[in-house]
Enzyme design. Structure first.
Site, PDB file in Angstrom:
ATOM      1  N   THR A  17      66.707 -29.384 -15.335  1.00  0.00           N
ATOM      2  CA  THR A  17      66.689 -28.780 -16.663  1.00  0.00           C
ATOM      3  C   THR A  17      65.648 -29.398 -17.594  1.00  0.00           C
ATOM      4  OG1 THR A  17      68.437 -30.256 -17.458  1.00  0.00           O
ATOM      5  CG2 THR A  17      69.121 -28.135 -16.535  1.00  0.00           C
ATOM      6  N   GLY A  18      64.993 -30.467 -17.172  1.00  0.00           N
ATOM      7  CA  GLY A  18      63.930 -31.054 -17.987  1.00  0.00           C
ATOM      8  C   GLY A  18      62.712 -30.146 -18.043  1.00  0.00           C
ATOM      9  N   LYS A  19      61.788 -30.478 -18.915  1.00  0.00           N
ATOM     10  CA  LYS A  19      60.597 -29.647 -19.102  1.00  0.00           C
ATOM     11  C   LYS A  19      59.811 -29.477 -17.813  1.00  0.00           C
ATOM     12  CE  LYS A  19      56.368 -29.294 -21.895  1.00  0.00           C
ATOM     13  NZ  LYS A  19      55.566 -29.958 -22.972  1.00  0.00           N
ATOM     14  N   GLU A  20      59.496 -30.601 -17.164  1.00  0.00           N
ATOM     15  CA  GLU A  20      58.725 -30.535 -15.917  1.00  0.00           C
ATOM     16  C   GLU A  20      59.569 -29.957 -14.781  1.00  0.00           C
ATOM     17  OE1 GLU A  20      55.509 -31.203 -15.511  1.00  0.00           O
ATOM     18  OE2 GLU A  20      55.345 -31.606 -17.654  1.00  0.00           O
ATOM     19  N   ASP A  98      55.691 -42.132 -11.054  1.00  0.00           N
ATOM     20  CA  ASP A  98      54.946 -43.339 -10.711  1.00  0.00           C
ATOM     21  C   ASP A  98      55.460 -44.504 -11.536  1.00  0.00           C
ATOM     22  OD1 ASP A  98      52.452 -43.814 -12.995  1.00  0.00           O
ATOM     23  OD2 ASP A  98      53.562 -41.927 -13.012  1.00  0.00           O
ATOM     24  N   GLU A 212      42.694 -45.441   0.601  1.00  0.00           N
ATOM     25  CA  GLU A 212      41.985 -46.202  -0.417  1.00  0.00           C
ATOM     26  C   GLU A 212      42.210 -47.692  -0.159  1.00  0.00           C
ATOM     27  OE1 GLU A 212      43.752 -44.672  -3.961  1.00  0.00           O
ATOM     28  OE2 GLU A 212      45.570 -45.868  -3.788  1.00  0.00           O
ATOM     29  N   HIS A 251      45.451 -46.617  -8.850  1.00  0.00           N
ATOM     30  CA  HIS A 251      46.828 -46.740  -8.403  1.00  0.00           C
ATOM     31  C   HIS A 251      47.292 -48.188  -8.410  1.00  0.00           C
ATOM     32  CE1 HIS A 251      46.420 -42.758  -5.985  1.00  0.00           C
ATOM     33  NE2 HIS A 251      46.774 -42.549  -7.232  1.00  0.00           N
TER      34      HIS A 251
END
Length: 296
Positions: A17-20, A98, A212, A251
């Site tokens: 239900t959050g924005k994202e 992250d 990387e 990162h």
């Protein structure tokens, strides 16, 4: 075929239900993802794009069969949310956030291994099986990047992924599945643990590794190739070739420590194992073409 998920995988979204969470749930469903339930504490009885919302994961799986969970939660809540999914018996989990606290990440990986679960993340765009389903936030409408095909892709980088996958498409190929391992210091699933899935997938002819500096995951891939755990062609591109020692580059996991994790050492290990290593992103497509044109 695909690895980790397809259109039949029943996906639960924690934090729906959050924005994202609500925004990307709709996009995932538009792409073909079978989102069957969502979880937000205190929001039970609501729905997002027709998907029922439950108070807890246990209440969700008690009502609806679930195969996988996607976490749209802040990093400080990631451990609790993962443990809730594992305790409910879910064996596939993708964690997008992250900056998960290091101690939490160590506990989370241990819990996942003990549960026999595959947990992807954190600091990742997620997982996508091209043309079928996705768990995460991919701009799948970019046809120059997200084209179905027979090349498996696993990556530590979001921005490099789009650039290099576009070169795969430019060379006339497409992707079977794309797995974002993530860029945090403790990846909850490592490259070498994904390789057997691509090895077993009859619709994956080769794998592109986007790595990387920092850590030892690329060296572990080289070891898997040497041990014949993975026998298909592998093309790698490694970011951070010119990074100074001791500096974190983007990162949290991209840092050379104790003299280990340099791009130079990773390249040597991969080449010695028989992998092809591109010096520039565009060479990834060229190398794939050189080894696969006659086979695909």
């Amino acid at each position: 075929m695909s690895i980790i998920l397809d259109q039949s995988t029943r996906v639960l979204v924690q934090g729906i239900t959050g924005k994202e969470g609500s925004f990307w749930t709709k996009h995932m469903m538009d792409y073909g993802t079978n989102v069957v339930a969502g979880v937000t504490p205190g929001r039970e009885g609501q729905n997002v794009a027709g998907v029922p919302v439950f108070h807890t994961v246990k209440r969700a799986v008690r009502n609806i069969p679930v195969d996988a969970s996607l976490l749209f939660v802040p990093p400080r809540f990631a451990k609790e949310a993962l443990f809730e999914a594992l305790e409910a018996g879910i064996k596939k989990v993708v964690i997008l956030c992250d900056g998960i606290p290091l101690h939490d990440a160590i506990q989370m990986r241990k819990a996942a291994l003990n549960a026999g679960a595959m947990v992807i993340g954190g600091n990742t765009s997620g997982v996508i099986s091209m043309g079928q389903a996705m768990m995460g936030f991919f701009p799948y409408w970019l046809e120059r990047v997200y084209r179905p095909g027979r090349i498996g892709i696993m990556t530590r980088s979001g921005s490099l992924t789009n650039e290099i996958t576009a070169e795969v498409v430019r060379a006339g190929f497409g992707a079977s599945s794309l797995i974002g391992i993530g860029g945090d210091p403790v990846p909850l699933t490592r490259f070498a643990e994904v390789l057997p899935l691509f090895q077993e997938d009859p619709d994956t002819d080769a794998v592109v590794l986007i790595g990387e500096l920092g850590g030892t995951m690329e060296e572990e891939v080289a070891e898997a190739i040497e041990k014949k755990i993975f026998t298909k062609p592998l093309v790698a591109f490694l970011g951070g070739r010119t990074a100074p020692k001791g500096k974190k580059m983007g990162h949290a996991g991209a840092i050379i420590t104790a003299g280990k994790g340099t791009v130079k050492d990773k390249i040597i290990a991969l080449k010695n194992a028989g992998a092809l290593v591109a010096e520039r992103p565009r060479q990834v497509g060229i190398l794939l073409e050189s080894i696969l044109t006659s086979k695909i």
